[in-house]
Motif scaffolding. Sequence first.
Motif, PDB file in Angstrom:
ATOM      1  N   ASN A 290      18.895  29.765 -18.898  1.00  7.67           N
ATOM      2  CA  ASN A 290      18.453  29.110 -20.147  1.00  7.67           C
ATOM      3  C   ASN A 290      17.774  30.043 -21.150  1.00  7.67           C
ATOM      4  O   ASN A 290      17.227  29.572 -22.157  1.00  7.67           O
ATOM      5  CB  ASN A 290      17.496  27.939 -19.848  1.00  7.67           C
ATOM      6  CG  ASN A 290      18.134  26.886 -18.975  1.00  7.67           C
ATOM      7  OD1 ASN A 290      19.301  26.560 -19.135  1.00  7.67           O
ATOM      8  ND2 ASN A 290      17.371  26.371 -18.021  1.00  7.67           N
ATOM      9  N   THR A 291      17.805  31.351 -20.912  1.00  8.40           N
ATOM     10  CA  THR A 291      17.152  32.263 -21.851  1.00  8.40           C
ATOM     11  C   THR A 291      17.880  32.297 -23.198  1.00  8.40           C
ATOM     12  O   THR A 291      17.237  32.373 -24.255  1.00  8.40           O
ATOM     13  CB  THR A 291      17.088  33.679 -21.262  1.00  8.40           C
ATOM     14  OG1 THR A 291      18.408  34.096 -20.866  1.00  8.40           O
ATOM     15  CG2 THR A 291      16.175  33.728 -20.055  1.00  8.40           C
TER      16      THR A 291
ATOM     17  N   ARG B 211      19.747  29.917 -24.532  1.00  9.56           N
ATOM     18  CA  ARG B 211      19.482  28.633 -25.178  1.00  9.56           C
ATOM     19  C   ARG B 211      18.126  28.631 -25.870  1.00  9.56           C
ATOM     20  O   ARG B 211      17.986  28.236 -27.030  1.00  9.56           O
ATOM     21  CB  ARG B 211      19.529  27.518 -24.119  1.00  9.56           C
ATOM     22  CG  ARG B 211      19.167  26.141 -24.641  1.00  9.56           C
ATOM     23  CD  ARG B 211      18.697  25.212 -23.535  1.00  9.56           C
ATOM     24  NE  ARG B 211      17.324  25.521 -23.148  1.00  9.56           N
ATOM     25  CZ  ARG B 211      16.539  24.691 -22.474  1.00  9.56           C
ATOM     26  NH1 ARG B 211      17.002  23.534 -22.067  1.00  9.56           N
ATOM     27  NH2 ARG B 211      15.304  25.032 -22.171  1.00  9.56           N
ATOM     28  N   ASN B 212      17.098  29.073 -25.155  1.00  9.96           N
ATOM     29  CA  ASN B 212      15.741  29.086 -25.708  1.00  9.96           C
ATOM     30  C   ASN B 212      15.617  30.055 -26.873  1.00  9.96           C
ATOM     31  O   ASN B 212      14.957  29.751 -27.879  1.00  9.96           O
ATOM     32  CB  ASN B 212      14.735  29.442 -24.615  1.00  9.96           C
ATOM     33  CG  ASN B 212      14.645  28.379 -23.545  1.00  9.96           C
ATOM     34  OD1 ASN B 212      14.905  27.205 -23.800  1.00  9.96           O
ATOM     35  ND2 ASN B 212      14.292  28.770 -22.323  1.00  9.96           N
TER      36      ASN B 212
ATOM     37  N   SER C 212      17.442  28.411 -29.950  1.00  5.40           N
ATOM     38  CA  SER C 212      16.723  27.267 -30.531  1.00  5.40           C
ATOM     39  C   SER C 212      15.460  27.716 -31.257  1.00  5.40           C
ATOM     40  O   SER C 212      15.109  27.173 -32.309  1.00  5.40           O
ATOM     41  CB  SER C 212      16.386  26.228 -29.459  1.00  5.40           C
ATOM     42  OG  SER C 212      15.533  26.772 -28.474  1.00  5.40           O
ATOM     43  N   ASP C 213      14.775  28.731 -30.712  1.00  2.00           N
ATOM     44  CA  ASP C 213      13.582  29.268 -31.383  1.00  2.00           C
ATOM     45  C   ASP C 213      13.962  29.972 -32.681  1.00  2.00           C
ATOM     46  O   ASP C 213      13.293  29.817 -33.716  1.00  2.00           O
ATOM     47  CB  ASP C 213      12.840  30.233 -30.461  1.00  2.00           C
ATOM     48  CG  ASP C 213      12.144  29.529 -29.302  1.00  2.00           C
ATOM     49  OD1 ASP C 213      11.950  28.301 -29.388  1.00  2.00           O
ATOM     50  OD2 ASP C 213      11.804  30.211 -28.321  1.00  2.00           O
TER      51      ASP C 213
ATOM     52  N   LYS D 189      16.279  20.831 -30.424  1.00  2.00           N
ATOM     53  CA  LYS D 189      15.322  21.183 -29.367  1.00  2.00           C
ATOM     54  C   LYS D 189      15.055  19.987 -28.449  1.00  2.00           C
ATOM     55  O   LYS D 189      14.991  20.130 -27.219  1.00  2.00           O
ATOM     56  CB  LYS D 189      14.008  21.658 -29.993  1.00  2.00           C
ATOM     57  CG  LYS D 189      13.929  23.157 -30.246  1.00  2.00           C
ATOM     58  CD  LYS D 189      12.550  23.541 -30.720  1.00  2.00           C
ATOM     59  CE  LYS D 189      12.380  25.057 -30.713  1.00  2.00           C
ATOM     60  NZ  LYS D 189      12.328  25.621 -29.357  1.00  2.00           N
TER      61      LYS D 189
ATOM     62  N   HIS E  57      15.800  20.003 -24.495  1.00  2.00           N
ATOM     63  CA  HIS E  57      14.754  19.713 -23.508  1.00  2.00           C
ATOM     64  C   HIS E  57      15.170  18.544 -22.621  1.00  2.00           C
ATOM     65  O   HIS E  57      14.924  18.545 -21.413  1.00  2.00           O
ATOM     66  CB  HIS E  57      13.432  19.375 -24.212  1.00  2.00           C
ATOM     67  CG  HIS E  57      12.748  20.556 -24.834  1.00  2.00           C
ATOM     68  ND1 HIS E  57      12.572  21.748 -24.168  1.00  2.00           N
ATOM     69  CD2 HIS E  57      12.179  20.718 -26.066  1.00  2.00           C
ATOM     70  CE1 HIS E  57      11.925  22.606 -24.949  1.00  2.00           C
ATOM     71  NE2 HIS E  57      11.685  22.004 -26.103  1.00  2.00           N
TER      72      HIS E  57
ATOM     73  N   GLU F 180      13.073  18.396 -19.364  1.00  3.37           N
ATOM     74  CA  GLU F 180      11.753  18.828 -19.870  1.00  3.37           C
ATOM     75  C   GLU F 180      11.214  17.746 -20.803  1.00  3.37           C
ATOM     76  O   GLU F 180      11.149  17.906 -22.027  1.00  3.37           O
ATOM     77  CB  GLU F 180      11.898  20.170 -20.584  1.00  3.37           C
ATOM     78  CG  GLU F 180      12.417  21.275 -19.661  1.00  3.37           C
ATOM     79  CD  GLU F 180      12.951  22.495 -20.401  1.00  3.37           C
ATOM     80  OE1 GLU F 180      13.249  23.495 -19.731  1.00  3.37           O
ATOM     81  OE2 GLU F 180      13.086  22.444 -21.644  1.00  3.37           O
TER      82      GLU F 180
ATOM     83  N   ASP G 211       8.079  18.369 -23.107  1.00  3.48           N
ATOM     84  CA  ASP G 211       8.426  19.264 -24.215  1.00  3.48           C
ATOM     85  C   ASP G 211       9.217  18.505 -25.283  1.00  3.48           C
ATOM     86  O   ASP G 211       9.052  18.748 -26.484  1.00  3.48           O
ATOM     87  CB  ASP G 211       9.245  20.448 -23.703  1.00  3.48           C
ATOM     88  CG  ASP G 211       8.420  21.409 -22.869  1.00  3.48           C
ATOM     89  OD1 ASP G 211       7.211  21.511 -23.115  1.00  3.48           O
ATOM     90  OD2 ASP G 211       8.985  22.043 -21.967  1.00  3.48           O
TER      91      ASP G 211
END
Length: 312
Positions: free
Chosen positions: A152-153, A155-156, A159-160, A182, A186, A191, A194
């Motif tokens: 998921n790196t 993806r994160n 999205s950031d 986001k 999540h 999540e 979140d």
Amino acid sequence: TKNYISAMNLFDHWKACGDLIKTTTLATKIGAYMESILFQPQAVEIYLEGVELWVADSNCDGNTEAVTVKPELLSNITSEELACLARLYTSIARAHSSHAEDKKGSQYLQTVHKILTESPTASKVKDRSVLFPVFSGLLTHIMAGWIKDENNTYRNLLSDQFLAQAQLHGDEIHIIWAISTKIILHTTMGEIEDAIHALKLLREIYCAKQHSKILIREYGYDRAAHAHGLCVIHYEMLGDYEESQVQIVFVLEEVIPNIPERDVHSIFLGLISVLWVLVDKGMARKASDLFLTRIYDRFYEFYGEGCFTGHL
């Protein structure tokens, strides 16, 4: 027909002249027209002809080598050329995906994202909105499983970056879409807290009456309505039944009535989680009435017997 022939003649002229901006811009416009009349394979052909001036291999069949931009072009690329390239690559990805060639579309999105984040010229692109379809497309491909992201790196990171660029641009529509994305990401990962945190940010700026039509026009559907609906179940899972009821009322009174009735897809995604919760609370009749009046009847009103959309 005459306009199309004239446009193709002009496209061939600019391509023969080696004019990157005019060739790329015209290829994007002609391809978009072909897509609008549902000629996806023909749109891809036009887009790929426009790519030929850019790539290191003239055989643009969607393999890794064919999407790689010539190093000598990248080293001297202008901000205007980069923006044109981003629009063209995004268009190719969209056309490939709608033509069930998702992996090829992913390659173009990943390539242009790499260029937009690593090229020194990227910071000089004035219209930051060219980035948003790239982020949105990549995240959609990840959620659909077309791009592998086991830890998921990626993806994160995306999205950031999406939210940061949207906030930098300052357009509420793109900020709303980034936050809504986001929430859905999540949700897919379980999540829940979140997702609720992101919902609180969304509540501060999203107004269905003001934003729904624009979201549908820009991105294809109202993802904020989808996100609001999902969070009804999140509150239920957290045991916050009071907040769940507040969310249900908000979706039913403020969101759903302000989504264009023809966009049954957005209405369905905004309502479906609410309907599940209503049934679970013993209000099956109310859930049934909402489904019939908001989804079933509207679908047959606008699309008819035996018809279907890309999602329903």
